[in-house]
Design an enzyme around this catalytic site. Structure first.
Site, PDB file in Angstrom:
ATOM      1  N   SER A  23      62.570  34.744  97.857  1.00  0.00           N
ATOM      2  CA  SER A  23      62.624  35.531  96.621  1.00  0.00           C
ATOM      3  C   SER A  23      63.783  35.093  95.733  1.00  0.00           C
ATOM      4  O   SER A  23      64.035  35.690  94.688  1.00  0.00           O
ATOM      5  CB  SER A  23      62.770  37.017  96.966  1.00  0.00           C
ATOM      6  OG  SER A  23      63.884  37.223  97.813  1.00  0.00           O
ATOM      7  N   ASN A 110      68.456  45.184 104.975  1.00  0.00           N
ATOM      8  CA  ASN A 110      67.662  46.316 104.500  1.00  0.00           C
ATOM      9  C   ASN A 110      68.496  47.318 103.704  1.00  0.00           C
ATOM     10  O   ASN A 110      68.074  47.784 102.645  1.00  0.00           O
ATOM     11  CB  ASN A 110      66.967  47.007 105.675  1.00  0.00           C
ATOM     12  CG  ASN A 110      66.016  46.061 106.396  1.00  0.00           C
ATOM     13  OD1 ASN A 110      65.716  44.980 105.877  1.00  0.00           O
ATOM     14  ND2 ASN A 110      65.563  46.451 107.563  1.00  0.00           N
ATOM     15  N   THR A 155      46.026  64.646  61.681  1.00  0.00           N
ATOM     16  CA  THR A 155      45.499  64.952  62.999  1.00  0.00           C
ATOM     17  C   THR A 155      44.137  64.276  63.028  1.00  0.00           C
ATOM     18  O   THR A 155      43.463  64.199  61.993  1.00  0.00           O
ATOM     19  CB  THR A 155      45.336  66.464  63.250  1.00  0.00           C
ATOM     20  OG1 THR A 155      44.373  66.972  62.331  1.00  0.00           O
ATOM     21  CG2 THR A 155      46.651  67.227  63.048  1.00  0.00           C
ATOM     22  N   HIS A 156      43.759  63.758  64.190  1.00  0.00           N
ATOM     23  CA  HIS A 156      42.513  62.982  64.309  1.00  0.00           C
ATOM     24  C   HIS A 156      42.490  61.799  63.335  1.00  0.00           C
ATOM     25  O   HIS A 156      41.422  61.348  62.923  1.00  0.00           O
ATOM     26  CB  HIS A 156      41.273  63.847  64.062  1.00  0.00           C
ATOM     27  CG  HIS A 156      41.285  65.148  64.812  1.00  0.00           C
ATOM     28  ND1 HIS A 156      40.707  65.305  66.050  1.00  0.00           N
ATOM     29  CD2 HIS A 156      41.851  66.347  64.505  1.00  0.00           C
ATOM     30  CE1 HIS A 156      40.896  66.549  66.462  1.00  0.00           C
ATOM     31  NE2 HIS A 156      41.594  67.200  65.554  1.00  0.00           N
ATOM     32  N   SER A 277      49.212  33.343  59.189  1.00  0.00           N
ATOM     33  CA  SER A 277      48.021  32.904  59.905  1.00  0.00           C
ATOM     34  C   SER A 277      47.936  31.388  59.813  1.00  0.00           C
ATOM     35  O   SER A 277      48.346  30.794  58.817  1.00  0.00           O
ATOM     36  CB  SER A 277      46.788  33.537  59.257  1.00  0.00           C
ATOM     37  OG  SER A 277      45.653  32.735  59.465  1.00  0.00           O
ATOM     38  N   LYS A 283      47.726  35.595  54.700  1.00  0.00           N
ATOM     39  CA  LYS A 283      48.005  36.605  55.725  1.00  0.00           C
ATOM     40  C   LYS A 283      49.484  36.805  56.003  1.00  0.00           C
ATOM     41  O   LYS A 283      50.285  35.880  55.967  1.00  0.00           O
ATOM     42  CB  LYS A 283      47.317  36.228  57.046  1.00  0.00           C
ATOM     43  CG  LYS A 283      45.819  36.399  57.048  1.00  0.00           C
ATOM     44  CD  LYS A 283      45.354  37.844  56.850  1.00  0.00           C
ATOM     45  CE  LYS A 283      45.661  38.740  58.030  1.00  0.00           C
ATOM     46  NZ  LYS A 283      44.747  38.546  59.145  1.00  0.00           N
ATOM     47  N   ASN A 285      51.059  39.071  59.069  1.00  0.00           N
ATOM     48  CA  ASN A 285      50.646  39.929  60.171  1.00  0.00           C
ATOM     49  C   ASN A 285      51.822  40.645  60.845  1.00  0.00           C
ATOM     50  O   ASN A 285      52.891  40.066  60.989  1.00  0.00           O
ATOM     51  CB  ASN A 285      49.893  39.098  61.224  1.00  0.00           C
ATOM     52  CG  ASN A 285      48.650  38.451  60.653  1.00  0.00           C
ATOM     53  OD1 ASN A 285      47.983  39.038  59.794  1.00  0.00           O
ATOM     54  ND2 ASN A 285      48.345  37.249  61.093  1.00  0.00           N
ATOM     55  N   GLU A 290      52.596  44.600  66.955  1.00  0.00           N
ATOM     56  CA  GLU A 290      51.448  44.418  67.851  1.00  0.00           C
ATOM     57  C   GLU A 290      51.891  44.023  69.255  1.00  0.00           C
ATOM     58  O   GLU A 290      51.327  44.474  70.253  1.00  0.00           O
ATOM     59  CB  GLU A 290      50.515  43.335  67.298  1.00  0.00           C
ATOM     60  CG  GLU A 290      49.798  43.753  66.029  1.00  0.00           C
ATOM     61  CD  GLU A 290      49.091  42.564  65.393  1.00  0.00           C
ATOM     62  OE1 GLU A 290      47.994  42.225  65.847  1.00  0.00           O
ATOM     63  OE2 GLU A 290      49.653  41.960  64.458  1.00  0.00           O
ATOM     64  N   TYR A 317      61.779  49.709 106.524  1.00  0.00           N
ATOM     65  CA  TYR A 317      61.617  48.555 105.642  1.00  0.00           C
ATOM     66  C   TYR A 317      60.393  47.737 106.017  1.00  0.00           C
ATOM     67  O   TYR A 317      60.088  47.548 107.187  1.00  0.00           O
ATOM     68  CB  TYR A 317      62.860  47.657 105.681  1.00  0.00           C
ATOM     69  CG  TYR A 317      62.713  46.439 104.777  1.00  0.00           C
ATOM     70  CD1 TYR A 317      62.979  46.527 103.414  1.00  0.00           C
ATOM     71  CD2 TYR A 317      62.242  45.224 105.279  1.00  0.00           C
ATOM     72  CE1 TYR A 317      62.802  45.433 102.580  1.00  0.00           C
ATOM     73  CE2 TYR A 317      62.060  44.127 104.453  1.00  0.00           C
ATOM     74  CZ  TYR A 317      62.345  44.239 103.102  1.00  0.00           C
ATOM     75  OH  TYR A 317      62.164  43.164 102.271  1.00  0.00           O
ATOM     76  N   GLN A 322      59.743  43.713  98.955  1.00  0.00           N
ATOM     77  CA  GLN A 322      60.322  42.654  98.123  1.00  0.00           C
ATOM     78  C   GLN A 322      59.534  42.495  96.821  1.00  0.00           C
ATOM     79  O   GLN A 322      60.051  41.983  95.826  1.00  0.00           O
ATOM     80  CB  GLN A 322      60.321  41.342  98.913  1.00  0.00           C
ATOM     81  CG  GLN A 322      60.876  40.163  98.167  1.00  0.00           C
ATOM     82  CD  GLN A 322      61.086  38.972  99.093  1.00  0.00           C
ATOM     83  OE1 GLN A 322      62.017  38.949  99.864  1.00  0.00           O
ATOM     84  NE2 GLN A 322      60.199  37.997  99.016  1.00  0.00           N
ATOM     85  N   LYS A 325      60.780  43.642  93.124  1.00  0.00           N
ATOM     86  CA  LYS A 325      61.747  42.991  92.239  1.00  0.00           C
ATOM     87  C   LYS A 325      61.156  42.485  90.929  1.00  0.00           C
ATOM     88  O   LYS A 325      61.651  42.794  89.850  1.00  0.00           O
ATOM     89  CB  LYS A 325      62.438  41.813  92.928  1.00  0.00           C
ATOM     90  CG  LYS A 325      63.113  42.112  94.226  1.00  0.00           C
ATOM     91  CD  LYS A 325      64.361  42.951  94.057  1.00  0.00           C
ATOM     92  CE  LYS A 325      64.937  43.281  95.413  1.00  0.00           C
ATOM     93  NZ  LYS A 325      63.921  43.672  96.420  1.00  0.00           N
TER      94      LYS A 325
HETATM   95  N1  ARG Z   1      64.580  39.906  99.996  1.00  0.00           N
HETATM   96  C1  ARG Z   1      64.351  41.130 100.704  1.00  0.00           C
HETATM   97  C2  ARG Z   1      63.831  42.174  99.707  1.00  0.00           C
HETATM   98  O1  ARG Z   1      63.953  41.990  98.558  1.00  0.00           O
HETATM   99  C3  ARG Z   1      65.607  41.594 101.322  1.00  0.00           C
HETATM  100  C4  ARG Z   1      65.450  42.444 102.531  1.00  0.00           C
HETATM  101  C5  ARG Z   1      64.957  41.648 103.636  1.00  0.00           C
HETATM  102  N2  ARG Z   1      64.991  42.329 104.866  1.00  0.00           N
HETATM  103  C6  ARG Z   1      64.266  41.876 105.902  1.00  0.00           C
HETATM  104  N3  ARG Z   1      64.334  42.557 106.974  1.00  0.00           N
HETATM  105  N4  ARG Z   1      63.510  40.827 105.783  1.00  0.00           N
HETATM  106  O2  ARG Z   1      63.260  43.168 100.095  1.00  0.00           O
END
Ligand code: ARG
Length: 457
Positions: A23, A110, A155-156, A277, A283, A285, A290, A317, A322, A325
């Site tokens: 990660s 964890n 309204t509406h 455009s 145009k 825009n 948007e 956990y 993960q 994130k």
């Molecule tokens: N990269 C993990 C997460 O974001 C960290 C925790 C990992 N813990 C484990 N027991 N693998 O959740």
């Protein structure tokens, strides 16, 4: 590279697995939280005599140096070390040697990831609140400067009653005020320190959780170690808060898109926030509005993705977590981008007061005022409503508006009408008559602006 957890393994990990579960590509943004958390942890380990003061000092110095180098972009993270937590630990071991192997005493990834994520969320809540306040300030400024401008209230999406443009703008101020308060509330529950939960059951070492919490500026510590490492409520809550902000920004964007169309012509967006455009030379825009409207979709998707990820997880956990994130980071980045562009958009758009006033004319927008007039003459509201409905029908058939009617026309519907009915059928009179707290009368909108200024401090 040997894994920090490789003790019980006999095979090297498949490189495919490294890229699949690592990660670091996205959680590297937690480096500052991770290092600050580790420094607080290691200081506590030293002060509780779990490692020596000297060891604590060497590790702390190493962490500060590492922070400096990361900030100066002198450090490269490695996907083989999985995530930001193990990258930092490996780098530290590489730099200061075996003493760094003591850093992870009485801690698990964890509780570490729970800590880092909470710290990140708290930091971002502050930043989002700042951006909300800037949008609110822009709204107040434009509301104050346009106090004389009348527009149709809908309204509406049908013309309903005349209102002040400022009143309409201030509606968004109060929506954003709730958003801000929701974030502050979310921060309260985020503001508890989870370290000490370790993997899930707590730790065998005599640690001082309160000390770590205090040092990191937390208001308290988590009550239950299993909950502490299983809980991502604070992320879901933040994504919920952000989703509601996006609902508000999206509704405003939709209005800006409508208002800037030739059909409405209520506002002209600044060229800096409009685009042309590629084929139609004429145009201009409202892409900025948007996009804000469009980006609400991904933010709602992020919330839903996390809810679904979490709902089936047994305690405590699980690696599934993960997946929080990227959803979290994306929603935070998106809402910050949207708030920033909205502030500029509001600051620079030009209101076309004449078009707004013209749009109020001829649509019987003061029909409710006429009904209220009859009520003041002693007619029950429901009856008054019916009488005025008939007058509107009469006018519509003949292509007339209220101002074309003579007193005898009014009389043919009710004997209580007098010459002064024409005063209540007037647009400005209609606005000033809504002199109720929170209403559209000039003085009431000024009241809202005053309150808003107080809230902005
Ligand atoms: N990269 C993990 C997460 O974001 C960290 C925790 C990992 N813990 C484990 N027991 N693998 O959740």
């Amino acid at each position: 590279m040997a894994k920090l957890w490789s003790g019980r393994f006999t095979k090297e990990q498949d490189s495919l697995m490294d890229s699949f579960h690592s990660s670091i590509q996205f959680d590297n943004r937690l480096y500052a939280e991770d290092i600050r958390g580790s420094i607080a942890h290691v200081r506590m380990l030293g002060s509780c005599g779990i490692i020596t003061d000297d060891e604590a000092q060497v590790i702390e110095d190493g962490l500060w140096d590492l922070l400096e180098d990361i900030e100066a972009q002198r450090v490269e993270f490695s996907p083989e070390a999985e995530d930001i937590h193990m990258n930092i630990e490996s780098l530290l071991i590489e730099r200061i040697g075996d003493v760094a192997r003591k850093l992870h005493t009485a801690r698990s990834r964890n509780d570490q990831v729970a800590l880092d994520t909470r710290m990140y969320v708290l930091r971002e809540i502050d930043e989002i609140i700042d951006l909300i306040r800037r949008v609110q300030a822009a709204l107040v400024e434009r509301a104050e400067e346009n106090l004389g401008v009348l527009m149709p209230g809908y309204t509406h999406l049908q013309r309903a009653q005349p209102i002040l443009l400022s009143h309409h703008l201030m509606a968004y101020f109060f929506m954003l005020q709730r958003d801000l308060e929701r974030l502050e509330d979310c921060a309260k529950r985020t503001n508890v320190m989870p370290l000490g939960a370790a993997a899930l059951a707590g730790t065998t070492f005599p640690i001082d959780r309160e000390r770590v919490a205090k040092e990191l500026g937390f208001d308290g510590i988590t009550e239950n170690s299993i909950d502490a490492v299983s809980d991502r409520d604070f992320v879901m809550e933040l994504l919920g808060c952000i989703s509601i902000i996006m609902v508000h920004l999206s509704r405003f964007s939709e209005e800006i898109v409508l208002w800037s169309s030739s059909e409405f012509g209520f506002v002209t967006l600044d060229e800096r926030y409009s685009t042309g455009s590629s084929i139609m030379p004429q145009k201009r825009n409202p892409d900025s509005a948007e996009l804000v409207r469009g980006k609400s979709g991904r933010v709602f998707g992020n919330l839903l993705a996390l809810l679904v990820t979490m709902k089936g997880l047994p305690l405590a956990y699980n690696k599934d977590m993960q997946e929080d994130k990227e959803r979290l980071f994306d929603s935070v980045d998106t809402v910050k981008g949207c708030l920033t562009i909205m502030e500029r958009l509001i600051d620079t758009m030009v209101f076309n007061a004449e078009r707004m006033r013209t749009a109020c004319a001829g649509g019987f927008m003061t029909a409710t005022d006429v009904a209220d007039y009859l009520v003041r003459k002693g007619i029950p509201f429901r009856t008054a409503h019916e009488i005025v409905g008939k007058i509107v029908l009469f006018c519509e058939k003949r292509g007339l508006s209220f101002s074309d009617l003579k007193l005898e026309d009014w009389h043919s519907f009710s004997g209580v009408f007098e010459e002064d009915v024409m005063d209540v059928a007037d647009l400005d009179a209609s606005v000033s008559a809504r002199d109720v707290y929170g209403g559209t009368a000039h003085s009431r909108v000024v009241e809202q602006i005053e309150l808003a200024k107080k809230l902005l401090g």
